[in-house]
Design a protein around this motif. Sequence first.
Motif, short mmCIF file in Angstrom:
data_model
loop_
_atom_site.label_atom_id
_atom_site.label_comp_id
_atom_site.label_asym_id
_atom_site.label_seq_id
_atom_site.Cartn_x
_atom_site.Cartn_y
_atom_site.Cartn_z
N GLY A 1 10.27 0.30 4.37
CA GLY A 1 9.53 0.94 3.28
C GLY A 1 9.42 2.43 3.52
O GLY A 1 10.20 3.02 4.28
N SER A 2 8.43 3.06 2.91
CA SER A 2 8.31 4.51 2.98
C SER A 2 8.00 5.00 4.39
O SER A 2 8.29 6.16 4.73
CB SER A 2 7.24 5.00 2.00
N THR A 3 7.44 4.14 5.26
CA THR A 3 7.17 4.56 6.63
C THR A 3 8.46 4.72 7.45
O THR A 3 8.42 5.27 8.54
CB THR A 3 6.24 3.57 7.35
N GLY B 1 3.95 -2.97 7.44
CA GLY B 1 3.32 -2.70 6.15
C GLY B 1 1.82 -2.96 6.18
O GLY B 1 1.29 -3.67 7.03
N THR C 1 0.81 -1.23 0.00
CA THR C 1 0.00 0.00 0.00
C THR C 1 0.84 1.27 0.00
O THR C 1 0.29 2.37 -0.15
CB THR C 1 -0.92 0.03 1.23
N GLY C 2 2.14 1.14 0.15
CA GLY C 2 2.99 2.31 0.37
C GLY C 2 3.01 3.30 -0.77
O GLY C 2 3.10 4.52 -0.54
N HIS C 3 2.92 2.82 -2.02
CA HIS C 3 2.99 3.74 -3.17
C HIS C 3 1.76 4.65 -3.19
O HIS C 3 1.89 5.87 -3.36
CB HIS C 3 3.09 2.94 -4.47
N ARG D 1 1.89 7.19 -0.06
CA ARG D 1 2.74 8.37 -0.16
C ARG D 1 2.21 9.33 -1.22
O ARG D 1 2.39 10.55 -1.10
CB ARG D 1 4.20 7.99 -0.40
N GLN E 1 13.47 -3.12 -0.58
CA GLN E 1 13.79 -2.59 0.74
C GLN E 1 15.19 -2.97 1.21
O GLN E 1 15.70 -2.39 2.18
CB GLN E 1 12.77 -3.08 1.77
#
Length: 372
Positions: A280-282, A205, A18-20, A23, A302
Amino acid sequence: MTSSCVVFRADAGLNIGTGHVMRCLTLADALRAEGAKVVFITRQHRGHIIPTIRDRGYRAITLLGDTGADYGAHTATPVHANWLDADWRDDAAATRQALRDEGADWLVLDHYALDRVWQEAALPGGVRLLVIDDLADRPHLADVLLDQNVGRLAQDYDGLVPENYDRLIGPAHALLRPEFATLRPDALRRRETLKRPERLLVTLGGIDRDNATGVVLDALAGIAGIDQMKVSVVMGANAPWLDDVKRQARALPMHTQVDVAVPDMARRLTQTDLCIGAAGSTAWERCCLGLPTLQLALADNQTAIARSMAENGVALALPHPDESDFAAALAQGLTQLSDPSAYRAMARRAAALTDGTGAGHMAARLLGDAHD
């Protein structure tokens, strides 16, 4: 003056995570706050979060997901082409039509399966392109490229983006929601005065397809003295192992709470003392708040991030949960970060990477360029 229109092309799903999309939503919020019109184009893959996009007040143009279609003829098929699960030419045509229909000024593209060939087919004349990437593994036709990862260098994109276009590199540009910058002073004060970590957050995630969370909780249960710590677990609503983790948590020797799709992650990260998190982005959310982290690389993209962060002392790298030494490494890491001097040193190094204002700066950049 008419408002600018920014269209996002990003997907979420069981294979993608879900990260894409998340962000992109952060940048979308910053753009909307400045008066821009924002629209999403996204595929309905299994595990998509289209309701989240719409709940945040955005229109989502949906494309069929999990089509089973071949990627299609391509001069150099991207490594992550299977993430699209559709013919790239059909995807480009649908995106091009949407950009025309919406009168787009910018396309924001955050998708590992799409490259310059797709971009040339998808972009109508006059539409500018921001690419958000983490891999530096394929060419782009980007006016602006953002790679927010530590250890990345601008020259990693030599030959992959036009030489005279902007490359924004490093976590100083990380796309974080404004509440992270707002809570940052409180969080950093908490790190400086902490005597002993008592609150541990596990967040791996929004999907955690392979149930790394369950492995982490099993390992924690075997650590002496863990019953003195309060453990919180945050998972996504589409996480396939969510019910199993909830059952597991009830049987653990330490107090363990499982929360789903929380709206207040910044507050939770501020009020916790340690985190076990994915790279990840978090990761940049945790850095902004100076939160010492035991970090796992749960996807190929990652691995380099986790290694670079460990080398720079902003997180401790754990082996993959499948490795035989995972439990021992986790116990050792918790012991290491129980030392106040080691704890504060990591907190300071992490906090130095980003102040949480990247999304606002990016929004101002795009909207300023749109009116030039």
